[in-house]
Scaffold this active site. Sequence first.
Site, short mmCIF file in Angstrom:
data_model
loop_
_atom_site.label_atom_id
_atom_site.label_comp_id
_atom_site.label_asym_id
_atom_site.label_seq_id
_atom_site.Cartn_x
_atom_site.Cartn_y
_atom_site.Cartn_z
N CYS A 255 63.84 -32.87 37.74
CA CYS A 255 64.27 -31.62 36.92
C CYS A 255 63.90 -30.76 37.31
CB CYS A 255 64.45 -32.55 35.33
SG CYS A 255 64.88 -31.14 34.28
N CYS B 83 67.52 -30.62 37.47
CA CYS B 83 68.45 -30.21 36.66
C CYS B 83 68.20 -28.59 36.04
CB CYS B 83 68.17 -30.48 35.19
SG CYS B 83 67.78 -32.48 35.40
N LYS C 272 69.93 -26.41 39.42
CA LYS C 272 71.38 -27.19 39.74
C LYS C 272 71.52 -25.38 38.32
CE LYS C 272 72.77 -30.11 37.05
NZ LYS C 272 72.48 -31.23 36.14
N TYR D 12 54.37 -25.61 34.20
CA TYR D 12 53.49 -27.40 34.17
C TYR D 12 52.41 -27.19 34.54
CZ TYR D 12 58.34 -29.15 33.18
OH TYR D 12 59.24 -29.65 31.53
N TYR E 235 78.37 -37.84 38.29
CA TYR E 235 77.33 -36.40 38.19
C TYR E 235 77.47 -35.50 39.11
CZ TYR E 235 75.74 -38.57 33.67
OH TYR E 235 75.41 -38.64 32.44
N ILE E 236 76.58 -35.51 40.04
CA ILE E 236 75.97 -34.24 40.62
C ILE E 236 77.03 -34.64 41.85
CG2 ILE E 236 74.75 -33.97 43.11
CD1 ILE E 236 72.85 -36.73 41.55
N GLU F 227 78.82 -31.98 39.63
CA GLU F 227 78.62 -30.51 39.44
C GLU F 227 78.27 -29.74 40.20
OE1 GLU F 227 75.82 -31.94 35.36
OE2 GLU F 227 74.55 -32.52 37.65
N ARG G 293 85.58 -43.41 46.88
CA ARG G 293 85.81 -44.27 46.36
C ARG G 293 87.27 -44.77 45.64
NH1 ARG G 293 81.06 -48.53 48.30
NH2 ARG G 293 80.09 -48.64 45.73
N HIS H 65 85.01 -21.54 11.17
CA HIS H 65 86.82 -20.69 11.92
C HIS H 65 86.25 -18.95 12.31
CE1 HIS H 65 90.95 -20.61 13.17
NE2 HIS H 65 90.63 -19.58 12.15
N GLU I 65 84.92 -26.40 15.14
CA GLU I 65 85.61 -26.68 14.33
C GLU I 65 86.55 -27.91 14.46
OE1 GLU I 65 88.46 -24.47 12.65
OE2 GLU I 65 88.15 -23.13 14.84
#
Length: 464
Positions: free
Chosen positions: A43, A48, A51, A99, A179-180, A183, A200, A437, A442
Site C-alpha cells: 500500500c 494505494c 497510486k 513506518y 480495480y487496478i 484506475e 475478456r 444543500h 444530499e
Amino acid sequence: MSNFDYDLFVIGGGSGGVRAGRLAAELGAKVAIAEEYRVGGTCVIRGCVPKKLLVYGSRYSSAFADARNFGWTSDSLRFDWPTLIGNVRREVDRLNGVYTRTLEKAGVRIILDRAVLDDPHTVRLANGDAPISAKTILVATGGHPMIPKLPGSEHLISSNECFQLEELPASIAIVGAGYIGMEFASIFAGLGVQVTVIHRGDQVLRNFDADLRDGLAEAMRKRGIDIRINTETAGIEKVDGGYRVHFKRGDSLHAGLVMAATGRLPNTMGLGLDEAGVDLGWNGHVVVDEFSRSSVGNIYAVGDVTDRVNLTPVAIHEATAFAETVFNDQATPVDHMMIPTAVFSDPEIGTVGLSEESAREMGHVVDIYKIVFRPLRYTLAGRDEKMLMKLVVDMASDKVLGCHILGPDAAEIVQMAAIALKMGATKVQFDMTMALHPSAAEELVTLRHKWEAPTPMAGSDAAA
C-alpha cells in the site's frame, strides 16, 4: 520467563504487519518484524498511496479544462512526468521512514531480510544468521501481481513497474478491467497517454453493481479510453516501436507498453508454511478462522495473504483484532460485512454493502432508489458527465443494504454512508436526515421515488 527469543515474530512489514507488531509491543510483547523489501508494504511503497498521488496528478488536466468557464485562463501549462513521479517517490521514501520510526519507537526489532519458517516456532533468515524462535508467528506477507501465462508474457509490466517508469509511453494496452486496470487506465489517460483496456468479460469491474459498471465504462469511453470487452488476449509480441497484442479472435493492437492488471496472488511461496503444517487454500492463501488463526494454533495471518477482503484498511483492522485477541486477552473476531471500498478511476466509484444483483441472489426482495444527474460543478464547466447515486433497500425491513455512487468525491461520501449502513440504518432514517444543500451527497437523503423505469435526467438542482 519465556523459552522463546520473541513473543511475536511478524513476517512482512506492510500495513497489517506493522499495525500488529506495534500494538503487540505496546501491550508488552517482545516483537520482531522481518521485511525483505521496504517497511510499509504494498500500500505505502507500490500501491494505494503512490497510486492515489498519481490519480491526483492525472486529474489536473480535466480540472484545468473545466477552469476556463470559471474565468481562469492559462496558455503556458505543461505536464512533466519526471516531476510527478519524482515527488511521488520522495513521498514514498518519507512514509517508509515514518513506518520505520513508528516501529522503533514501540520497541520492535526490524529485520530487513527474508524470513522462512523451519517449524511452527522457528524462523530462519536468508542472511544465514542463527534461527529465531517465537511463541507466536504472524504471517502478513500480502500479495503480488499475477502475470497471465501467455506467449510473450515476459513483455508485460504490472502496476509495480508503473511507479518505476522514467518516461510515459505514447500508448498503453491494459489487460484486465478490475480495480487496478480501471484506475491505471484513468491515470494514464489523464496524463495524455492513449489507453486501450482489454477485458475478456462482458463488462468492467466484475462483482460491482451493474449500474456502476455500466456507468463507469460509458464515462471512460467518453473520455477517450478504448474499452474492449469480450476480448481475450492470445499473446504479446515485441515489435519496432513497442509491442503488438494479439487477440484470440485474430486481430491485434499496437501499443508502446502492455500492462497486466489481471489480479493478485498471496505471497506464500517458499515461506515454509507447508513444512510447518499450515493449511493453504486454492490459490495459496493462508486459511484462517474468524480470529485470523491458521490450522497451526500459534501461527496467525492477516491481510491479503489470507485472501479474505484484500484491502489495506481490512488488513489493519484484522491486525488490530489479532493483537487484542492474542496479547490483550480480548477475543476479537473480525466482521467482514459492510466494508466500504472505492475505485479511484475517473469518474470515481464509492460503494458499500450489497449490489442490487447480490441482494436479489441472496433472496432479498428489494426496492431500488437511484438518481442520475449532472453535478453542479460541471454545469459551468460544460462537461457532459453525470453522477449516479443508488440505494438498495430491503422491502421487508426497510434496511439499506447497499449504497453505490459514481462521480466526484464518491469515496469520501461512501465512507460516511458506511457508518449508517453498518448501524443498520433504514430508508426512513435516511429520509429523516436533513439535506446539506447544495451538495451532491444530499441526493442520498432526498431520494423519494422507487426506481421503476428510466426517468428524465435531473439537473444539478434536482433536490431543490
